[in-house]
Motif scaffolding. Structure first.
Motif: not given
Length: 214
Positions: A153-175
């Motif tokens: 459930q928790l993982i360190a990732v690039t900050d602006n990528v995480n901010q771009s993901k925001s609260d979206q689910d996989p239908a809206e955002w994927m790596p």
């Protein structure tokens, strides 16, 4: 309620292979394996089939309702603990702040040497959890979810990528690293299943599609 209460020559070759893999020569950057290993694709498909499909409801959501970055050990909070877990050669201060190290972000394939360039992503976002059933949880359960180091459930990732993901689910955002898609959706389904969270119809369609190719 979450399912809290509810894995001679040949030997030398195998040992050598394990040793090489342990230093990352076979598996790439060591941080890419830092997320607790999700369930298999087959298990994820079984879990997915059992999840309730429902319309999301954001009413009443407030991030502060999820007490996050609690003290885990000594002076280390959840964020600092994940940074130490996910990085390579991480050095910390007496206050547990990461002063040096290297981090590989599996979402976008970037490598960072400053902890300030990383966010700790809630793979299933807090708002998404709220929409999917966490609005009925106790404060203690929401805290456990927001600081869960056992599930993927928790993982360190690039900050602006995480901010771009925001609260979206996989239908809206994927790596953007497509080779990480299977790991991502397996983790997503495992977390939702463990915490007995619902999914919406578009989310289920996307998860099913990715898992079918895993």
């Amino acid at each position: 309620m979450p399912k809290f209460y509810a894995r001679r020559r040949l030997s030398l070759l195998a040992a050598l292979t394990g040793l090489i893999a342990s230093v990352g020569l076979f598996n790439g950057p060591t941080a890419s394996a830092a997320l607790p290993t999700p369930v298999s694709a087959a298990t994820a498909r079984t879990y997915l089939a059992s999840l309730t499909v429902a319309t999301e409801d954001r009413t009443g959501y407030d991030r502060d309702l999820f007490n996050h970055w609690i003290t885990i050990s000594g002076t280390c909070n959840t964020r600092e603990t994940v940074l130490k877990r996910d990085g390579t050669n991480v050095v910390t201060s007496s206050a547990c702040a990461a002063t040096s190290g290297s981090w590989y972000s599996v979402y976008d394939g970037a490598t960072w040497t400053a902890a300030s360039d990383l966010d700790i992503d809630h793979l299933v976002p807090l708002a998404e959890a709220w929409d999917s059933g966490a609005d009925s949880w106790s404060s203690a359960t929401r805290q456990a979810f927001a600081n869960d180091l056992t599930r993927p459930q928790l993982i360190a990732v690039t900050d602006n990528v995480n901010q771009s993901k925001s609260d979206q689910d996989p239908a809206e955002w994927m790596p953007s690293v497509t080779s990480y898609a299977c790991t991502y959706v397996r983790a997503w389904v495992q977390v939702k299943y463990y915490y007995d969270l619902s999914i919406d119809s578009a989310e289920k369609t996307k998860l099913s599609s990715v898992l079918s190719g895993c």
